[in-house]
Every structure is written in structure tokens, then in C-alpha cells.
Enzyme design. Sequence first.
Site, short mmCIF file in Angstrom:
data_model
loop_
_atom_site.label_atom_id
_atom_site.label_comp_id
_atom_site.label_asym_id
_atom_site.label_seq_id
_atom_site.Cartn_x
_atom_site.Cartn_y
_atom_site.Cartn_z
N SER A 83 50.63 45.76 69.97
CA SER A 83 49.37 46.31 69.79
C SER A 83 49.66 47.74 68.89
O SER A 83 50.85 47.69 68.54
CB SER A 83 48.67 46.74 70.91
OG SER A 83 49.25 47.53 71.79
N GLU A 114 43.84 48.61 55.95
CA GLU A 114 43.05 47.47 56.21
C GLU A 114 41.80 47.63 57.09
O GLU A 114 42.19 48.83 57.86
CB GLU A 114 43.86 46.45 56.73
CG GLU A 114 44.98 45.99 55.84
CD GLU A 114 46.02 44.73 56.58
OE1 GLU A 114 45.68 44.47 57.64
OE2 GLU A 114 47.25 44.87 56.07
N LYS A 116 40.00 47.36 60.64
CA LYS A 116 40.36 46.89 61.72
C LYS A 116 39.25 45.82 62.27
O LYS A 116 38.07 46.28 62.90
CB LYS A 116 40.64 47.99 62.66
CG LYS A 116 41.31 47.45 64.19
CD LYS A 116 41.77 48.53 64.95
CE LYS A 116 42.52 48.18 66.34
NZ LYS A 116 41.70 47.26 67.22
N ARG A 137 46.80 35.95 71.71
CA ARG A 137 48.03 37.00 71.96
C ARG A 137 48.50 36.91 73.54
O ARG A 137 49.62 37.06 73.77
CB ARG A 137 47.58 38.28 71.53
CG ARG A 137 48.24 39.55 71.98
CD ARG A 137 47.61 40.84 71.24
NE ARG A 137 48.74 41.86 71.59
CZ ARG A 137 48.65 42.67 72.84
NH1 ARG A 137 47.92 42.43 73.73
NH2 ARG A 137 49.76 43.43 72.91
N LYS A 311 40.51 54.68 65.11
CA LYS A 311 39.47 54.01 65.80
C LYS A 311 38.07 54.73 65.30
O LYS A 311 38.12 55.99 65.47
CB LYS A 311 39.59 54.25 67.12
CG LYS A 311 40.94 53.40 67.55
CD LYS A 311 40.42 51.88 67.70
CE LYS A 311 39.72 51.67 69.19
NZ LYS A 311 39.95 50.23 69.90
N CYS A 405 3.23 52.34 91.54
CA CYS A 405 3.92 51.14 91.33
C CYS A 405 3.22 50.58 90.15
O CYS A 405 1.93 50.23 90.36
CB CYS A 405 4.09 50.22 92.27
SG CYS A 405 4.90 48.69 91.82
S1 IVH Z 1 48.17 44.66 62.57
C1 IVH Z 1 51.73 45.12 65.13
N1 IVH Z 1 45.90 44.48 61.20
O1 IVH Z 1 44.06 45.13 66.30
C2 IVH Z 1 50.46 45.43 64.74
N2 IVH Z 1 45.66 44.39 63.50
O2 IVH Z 1 45.38 47.08 68.49
C3 IVH Z 1 49.88 44.33 64.64
N3 IVH Z 1 43.55 43.97 64.49
O3 IVH Z 1 46.02 43.26 68.40
C4 IVH Z 1 48.42 44.42 64.40
N4 IVH Z 1 42.32 44.01 62.40
O4 IVH Z 1 44.16 41.93 67.18
C5 IVH Z 1 46.38 44.44 62.33
N5 IVH Z 1 43.91 44.42 59.74
C6 IVH Z 1 44.52 44.43 61.13
C7 IVH Z 1 43.87 44.16 62.23
C8 IVH Z 1 44.33 44.07 63.54
C9 IVH Z 1 42.25 43.86 63.67
C10 IVH Z 1 43.79 43.91 65.85
C11 IVH Z 1 44.90 43.00 66.33
C12 IVH Z 1 45.72 43.70 67.35
C13 IVH Z 1 44.93 44.92 67.36
C14 IVH Z 1 45.80 46.13 67.53
#
Ligand code: IVH
Length: 675
Positions: A83, A114, A116, A137, A311, A405
Amino acid sequence: MNLEEAKRRAEELREIIEEHDYRYHVLDDPVVSDEQYDEWMRELIRLEERFPELRTPDSPTRRVGGEPLPHFRKVEHPVPMLSLGNVFNEQELREFDDRVRKAAGGRPVRYVCELKIDGLAVSLRYKDGLLDIGATRGDGTVGEDITQNLKTIRSVPLRLKEPVTLEVRGEAYMPKRAFERLNALRESKGEPLFANPRNAAAGSLRQLDPKLAAERTLDVFVHGLGHMEGHRPATHTKALDWLSSLGFKVNPERETVDGIDGVIDYVNRWREKRPELPYEIDGVVVKLDDLDLREEMGNTAKSPRWAVAFKFPAEEAVTVLRDIELSVGRTGVVTPTAILDPVRLAGTTVKRASLHNEDIIRGKGIMLGDHVIIRKAGDIIPEVVAVLTEKRTGDERPFSMPEKCPECHSRLVRLEGEVALRCINPECPAQAREGIIHFVSRGAMNIEGLGEKVVTQLFEKGLVRGVADLYDLKKEDLVSLERMGEKSASNLLAALEASKSLSLERLLFGLGIRFVGAKAAKVLARHYRHMDQLMEATEEELTSLEEIGPKIAASVAEYMARPEVKETIRRLKQAGVNMEYLGAGAETTTAGTKDSPLAGKTVVLTGTLSSMSRNEAAALLESLGANVTGSVSKKTDLLIAGEKAGSKLDKAKKLGITIWDEETFLKNLPEGVAT
Ligand code: IVH
């Protein structure tokens, strides 16, 4: 058409369909009509039906069609799925950059930014260009094999444009619009709503029946390489471009930037533009572009040192609070809810927000007509965060909680030590209605088909005033309700009938005695075994039970002493509702509960068994760790069907649920348990 010709045509059709799937679902740029596409698909289906030997595992006709699975197989990830470490502000982002630059030792540092995506991490493995395994996962080392469900996602290529063997990582998600449609549909059916698109996506991917998963619109963005043989690209940018050229859907908003300032700019832009996206994001992922440098930096136990997630805070929106509505709950608590001008927030249109209680309203200084900031926590109903006092015009009106009420007009009270206002009139119709909704709920008597809307109608028509009236309902009563056909009415009556054989703790919980949750109900049922015994228990005796505190004891004793409760229980008994604890065997059976194939399974009994009564069978099953319920649903693992099994058997067949006859049931009982 001979086999040879059919083979050629099937191959041609597959290629055409694949190409148009790719154009439509990955590039978002369709070039043919849906009708034309459907025609090709139908032609291919016909060919494969006529010549079954032409079926291939990667055929587009195979996206849906697998049989329901008994459970998901576990799969080990070739490379652990890590993660990401989180940062919440610019300062922390710069600290991450410091660490990276130190490791780079003067080499230029480029980052890929990218979005998230707020979904579910998945791994897709391809062998010689063909999709082999798709997995969740899980704990990062071992996930679950959800290949069948991932195949239903049209942007997941079944065959790549090159015959490569590799593993990719991505995020499966539900677009905002699909999420809204799904929840609207669930609402109309009285089914529980999903709190957010991520939960909906997770729920869909964990469907054992791929046909159900296929009904949900999911999508996937691929964001990296996992395990791979052969030559790797030198940078993440190149890797993503290559994945895109292989046919994967890679998020188009990715950007490669020089240095951390470029990252900060990207983060700030997307913080603003986030609500415009058709899917939900919860931040930005920042990844080092140079793959050699990544290797040098390595990972901590949980996450890579070369990437970080920025975040975003929970999404917020501003709207006008028009009114405050009051509702009376099962226990008489009066809860205020804000009625808002509809506003878009995190994928849904929000019209109501929770205000919790009077103290919160006062503490936040909320007035009617105020502009307020609302936010979604993990729930469907968002909450009011704060008032924008600077937007006041002077037309806002103060709000105070009523003294009476809103339903029965008796005086509300604030019990000592509580912030909530309560209606303590035991005859308050609102409380009775909410009490019935609780009684029929899944954790209680589990009467499927009796959602909030049906209960409200039954109430308004005077057909039901208390829980005992439910068992007097006739088919004629039910079909007179809105949107209730013959079939649903029969199903509902069957569900009511089935609920009669549930164990005592369900009934106790369902009665909604104050402070008696599912756990206390079980303790009481286990100890007293029969309702009659519990009804005679004194407060002192109850308090002496382990796990039963003085508050619960007082509440139970007071409840059981009420004449109207005695009357309700008498009527329930008369209707045939079971008053006994059926899990009694649980403590006395010595056969290993754990190794029983029934442990943890949700089981439904139907029809007549020759070796024991249904109640006995239910007790036996519970003693083996099974959860016995009254009606067949998607959650049912097993149906045990005796003689003359009816609609439940049909339903179970339709849902693809495992069905045992009596003989199989007896055979599967651990030794020494059979009667
Ligand atoms: S890279 C080793 N890229 O976020 C890192 N993760 O907390 C691999 N996620 O488990 C993750 N968008 O499910 C990556 N553009 C993105 C992502 C992404 C969403 C999620 C992914 C991961 C979690 C990390």
C-alpha cells in the site's frame, strides 16, 4: 457453413468485437452503432452454439456466463501488493521529495502524478497475451481469485495486443453515475443502499454469481506493472504508455513532471477539479519515474519508499438548509434532519443531512435558511459541518426543538444524562411503526419483503398496529397495498411463516427492548431457554447474570411487566411463533463444530423432514455453527429441502444456491450428532 468456414468467421468476429470493445470501453470513442455491435455479438454466439468446439476462453461471449462459485479460491501474488504511505499537506510532500533527492544523489528527479482512484486494488495476470487470473489485493500476499467477475468488466482486455506474459495492477471502481443508478434501483426495491461507490464496487466484485456482478457497471484503470518476465521499460511513464498500447485502460489524467513543484501544481489543480470527474478519487499518487532509482530506494515492510499518496479531505459542499424535519425512532428518540437544497456531493445528490440532536444544532448555531457546509463521513446521509455565518442575509429564522411529539403530540422529555429528546408515550404510532421495521429486520425476524414502505402502508391502512398483527395478515390485506402483486404477497406470507420457527434470541432482539441488542438477547435466550421463564425473571436475578448489566436488567424486568407486552407475547405464541431457544445443542454437542461443513453457513430449511421436525433440524444446524434463516436470498449458502418443498426450492434453484435433500443433510452431519 462448414467447420472451417465457421472457424474463420468466428475468429474474424472476435477480432471485430474486441476492437470495438476497446474503442468503446477503453478509448471512449465508439465508431459503430450499438445495434451493429449487438448483431456481431449475436452472430458469434450463434456460431459458438452451433460449433461448440470453436469456443475459446478469451471469446468476448465468455465475459458473462460462468456458473456461480461456491467460494473464491485464494491466490498468492507473485510480487506482494503493497500500500502507499500517506501525506496530507505540502510540507509532508516536500519531505518525501527530500528523501527521494537524497537517494538520487544529484540525478534529476522526475515524478509521475496520477489520480488516486477510490476503488478496489486488483491484479490481472496474462499468459501469452491471454487473461489468466484476476485477483483482489487481500492481505497483500494472498488475494482472492475473482477472474470471473473481472471478466465482466468490458475495459479489462481478455486478449492483449501482444502475446506477453505479465501481471498488471490497477483499480476497479464504479463510476458515479452507475453508483447513483444502482442505489436508486436498490431504494425502489427496499434494499439497503451502498454508502459510496467503493463499497458498491467491492460488493459487486465479491458476488459469487458472475451474472450478478455483470449487472453492475464497473470499470478498471491500470496503474502499474506487477510481476513480469523479460525486458522492462526504463521509466514508469514508458511502462504506462506501453500498457496503454497493449489495450489496457490507463488513466488519461496522468502527468510526468520535473521536481516537486510540478507535483504540487498537479495536486492543487485536481483538488479543484475533483467534483467534475465521472468517478471518485481520494487523492493523488506521486511516483518516482525512474525504475532503477525505485529499485535502489526499495520498500519498507508495508509501502514503497519511492511513492506516496497525497490524500484529499472528505469532499464537502455548500448548500442552503431549508428546514429541519423531526422523526421519532423506535425508542422514542426524536431526531432532527436537515432538509437541504439538492446539491452534488461525492457522486450523489444530497437532499438531507443528519443533525444528530438539539445540542449539535445549538452548538453549531444553525438557523433555518442558513448556508451550510456538508460533508460525507462513511455514511449515505452526510452531516452538517458548519454554518457560513458570513452568508446570512437577516432572513434566517431560529430553530428550537418542539415540546410535543410530532406524531402523537404527547410531551417530550429529556431523560437524565441524555442529550436526546424522547417521546415516552408507549402508544405513539411512530414508535410502533419503527418498532415493526426493527422486528422484521434481517438481524431480528428477517422477514424479507417487509421494507419500510410496506410497513408504513400497513400502518396507515390500520392493518397493523403492533408486531403481533403481522401474523394475522391475510393475502387479501397484502394485495390491496401499492406495488404488491400476488407473488410478492405470497412470498411475504411465506417469510412470515418461516420467521415463526426462529430461535428465541431473534424474537427477543426483535421486540426492541431498550438496551437489549443482539448479544444481550442471545445471553438471555441461552440462560432462560423459554420466553415464559424469562417473563418470570426478577430484576435481581437478571442482574446476577454475567454479561447482563443493571441497565439491561431493569429494562427487561420493566418491559416484561407491562400488560400490553404480555398480551403481545400471548398473541405471538398463539400465532405459532417459537418461544424457545433452539441453539441449545451448541453447548451440549461434542462433535467438532469447526470441522462441520455447516459452520458459518447461512442455511434455510424447507419442506418436511422425516427424521426430525423443522425446529429440531434448526437447533441441530445452529449447534453446528450454522446460521438458520427463514427465507432464501443471495446470502443463503445452503437450502435443505425435505418433502413437498415449494417456492423456496424454486427460488434457491434460480439463485444457484446449493441444495441438499434430507439424505445428504444427514450424511453431512458429524458422527454422533445424527438423531
Ligand atoms: S500505486 C505500491 N496508483 O491506492 C503502490 N495505487 O494505498 C501501488 N490506488 O492499494 C499502488 N489509484 O488500490 C497506485 N493511481 C494509483 C492508484 C492507486 C488508487 C490505490 C491502490 C492501492 C492504494 C494505496
